[in-house]
Design a protein around this motif. Structure first.
Motif, PDB file in Angstrom:
ATOM      1  N   ARG A 138      14.554 -32.665  16.790  1.00 29.21           N
ATOM      2  CA  ARG A 138      14.839 -31.242  16.583  1.00 29.21           C
ATOM      3  C   ARG A 138      16.110 -30.789  17.295  1.00 29.21           C
ATOM      4  O   ARG A 138      16.745 -29.816  16.876  1.00 29.21           O
ATOM      5  N   GLU A 139      16.495 -31.493  18.394  1.00 34.18           N
ATOM      6  CA  GLU A 139      17.722 -31.103  19.093  1.00 34.18           C
ATOM      7  C   GLU A 139      18.929 -31.157  18.172  1.00 34.18           C
ATOM      8  O   GLU A 139      19.903 -30.425  18.380  1.00 34.18           O
ATOM      9  N   ILE A 156      19.245 -30.047  15.234  1.00 31.25           N
ATOM     10  CA  ILE A 156      19.423 -28.722  14.623  1.00 31.25           C
ATOM     11  C   ILE A 156      19.627 -27.661  15.688  1.00 31.25           C
ATOM     12  O   ILE A 156      20.460 -26.768  15.546  1.00 31.25           O
ATOM     13  N   GLU A 157      18.887 -27.731  16.781  1.00 28.83           N
ATOM     14  CA  GLU A 157      18.922 -26.675  17.790  1.00 28.83           C
ATOM     15  C   GLU A 157      20.260 -26.605  18.510  1.00 28.83           C
ATOM     16  O   GLU A 157      20.743 -25.507  18.828  1.00 28.83           O
ATOM     17  N   PRO A 209      23.774 -27.386  17.735  1.00 30.46           N
ATOM     18  CA  PRO A 209      23.476 -28.517  16.861  1.00 30.46           C
ATOM     19  C   PRO A 209      24.337 -29.736  17.229  1.00 30.46           C
ATOM     20  O   PRO A 209      25.445 -29.592  17.725  1.00 30.46           O
ATOM     21  N   VAL A 267      24.930 -27.990  10.505  1.00 35.18           N
ATOM     22  CA  VAL A 267      25.408 -26.668  10.902  1.00 35.18           C
ATOM     23  C   VAL A 267      24.745 -25.578  10.061  1.00 35.18           C
ATOM     24  O   VAL A 267      24.335 -24.529  10.578  1.00 35.18           O
ATOM     25  N   HIS A 307      21.260 -25.078  11.261  1.00 35.61           N
ATOM     26  CA  HIS A 307      21.292 -24.407  12.556  1.00 35.61           C
ATOM     27  C   HIS A 307      21.478 -22.900  12.363  1.00 35.61           C
ATOM     28  O   HIS A 307      20.750 -22.093  12.966  1.00 35.61           O
ATOM     29  N   ARG A 308      22.429 -22.526  11.528  1.00 34.61           N
ATOM     30  CA  ARG A 308      22.682 -21.108  11.271  1.00 34.61           C
ATOM     31  C   ARG A 308      21.475 -20.460  10.593  1.00 34.61           C
ATOM     32  O   ARG A 308      21.098 -19.326  10.913  1.00 34.61           O
ATOM     33  N   LYS A 364      18.734 -19.761  13.068  1.00 33.56           N
ATOM     34  CA  LYS A 364      19.042 -18.586  13.878  1.00 33.56           C
ATOM     35  C   LYS A 364      18.752 -17.295  13.107  1.00 33.56           C
ATOM     36  O   LYS A 364      18.307 -16.304  13.690  1.00 33.56           O
TER      37      LYS A 364
END
Length: 331
Positions: free
Chosen positions: A249-250, A252-253, A255, A278, A281-282, A285
């Motif tokens: 998961r990191e 994506i988190e 990223p 990316v 990730h966006r 959020k």
């Protein structure tokens, strides 16, 4: 000998330096990214998920994302996701199959040297244990066709395989990453037709049942036909099954992409992988409620409804009587 030291030693030092740097933390960045339109999907009654674990690959965080530690052991879960839908149940990937020991030989030799795997029960065995006939699965939807995602296909006779035309062409190519899938012989394949418009910032999509509950979008890079599967369940949960876009998961988190060694072994087009990381990730959020599920993150999988308990819980909830407030008669 002098020629060797003058030419090859500097080259080896350069390659070693680049390899070392590729394991160091690095956050992916983006510029002038288009805004993402968020689409609300109404829950569809009867749509549920259940995670089916079939085993794990044991490795290190450092091999999963840039900045991960070599000291930190990680369990890379391998399994499948059962999506229950009134119009036909879907299995996302298949996990490890009965012939795992033979199938594991199809993984890259460096990965075999740096990882170990542990066996669980196959999807077919767990379905049988739960009294869930394979005939109740309409299709197997592949996030992509690497060995650890297709190993269970021979055990699951009946459902067709749903994949993209790009992935089907990749399977039929001479790329060694597809050797296991080709070894299965003639597998019935149903092509994904991206007949629908943009979805959550992706240019095109396929709304599988036209009700917004299962939406497939293209996410090439790891393989030419990799996909992300968005599932919206009856309890208003929203999931994004991202396959091997990232392993943990990191990715994506943060990223962050995989380190260079891992990328060279498994990714076809790194720039496309980075672009999709990316984007997810966006999107995460913008949609904090979205559960992003990498195919191999055991921590995320532990938070999902589990097979077969999820089926029993759902049946129990539906069997409970619903208390209704009775209005008093008017006077």
């Amino acid at each position: 000998m002098k020629f060797f030291f003058k030419v090859f030693i500097p080259i080896l030092l350069l390659v070693g330096g680049l390899l070392y740097l590729s394991f160091q933390p690095a956050v992916l960045t983006w510029h002038d990214a288009a805004p993402i339109d968020i689409e609300n999907s109404a829950p569809v009654d009867g749509v549920r998920i259940a995670a089916i674990r079939t085993g794990a690959i044991h490795s290190r965080a450092a091999l999963a994302y840039r900045g991960g530690s070599f000291k930190e052991e990680r369990e890379f879960i391998v399994g499948a996701i059962l999506v229950l839908h009134p119009r036909g149940n879907i299995l996302i990937d298949t996990g490890f199959g009965t012939d795992l020991d033979q199938h594991a030989q199809f993984s890259p030799i460096i990965l075999r040297a740096t990882t170990q795997y542990s066996k669980g029960r196959t999807v077919a065995q767990q379905l049988a244990d739960a009294g869930f006939p394979i005939s109740q699965i309409r299709q197997i939807l592949l996030t992509h066709a690497h060995w650890d995602h297709v190993s269970g296909i021979p055990d699951l006779v009946g459902p067709s395989v749903l994949t993209t035309r790009a992935e089907a062409a990749f399977i039929n190519s001479d790329n060694s990453a597809m050797d296991l899938m080709r070894s299965f012989g003639r597998v019935p394949i149903t092509p994904i037709n991206y007949r629908d418009g943009p979805y959550l910032g992706f240019e095109t999509s396929q709304n599988l049942y036209d009700d917004g509950s299962i939406v497939i979008v293209p996410a090439p890079g790891h393989t030419p036909g990799s996909v992300i599967v968005f599932v919206n369940t009856e309890d208003a949960k929203r999931y994004a099954f991202v396959g091997d876009l990232v392993w943990q998961r990191e990715g994506i988190e943060i990223p962050a992409e995989r380190p260079m060694l891992s990328r060279l072994l498994v990714d076809i087009v790194g720039s496309e992988v980075r672009q999709n990381i990316v984007h997810m990730h966006r999107l995460m959020k913008r949609m904090p409620e979205l559960v992003v599920v990498p195919a191999h993150d055991s921590r995320v999988w532990a938070s999902l409804p589990q097979f077969p308990e999820a089926l029993k819980k759902s049946a129990d909830e539906k069997a409970k009587p619903h208390n209704k407030l009775e209005s008093s008669p008017s006077k």
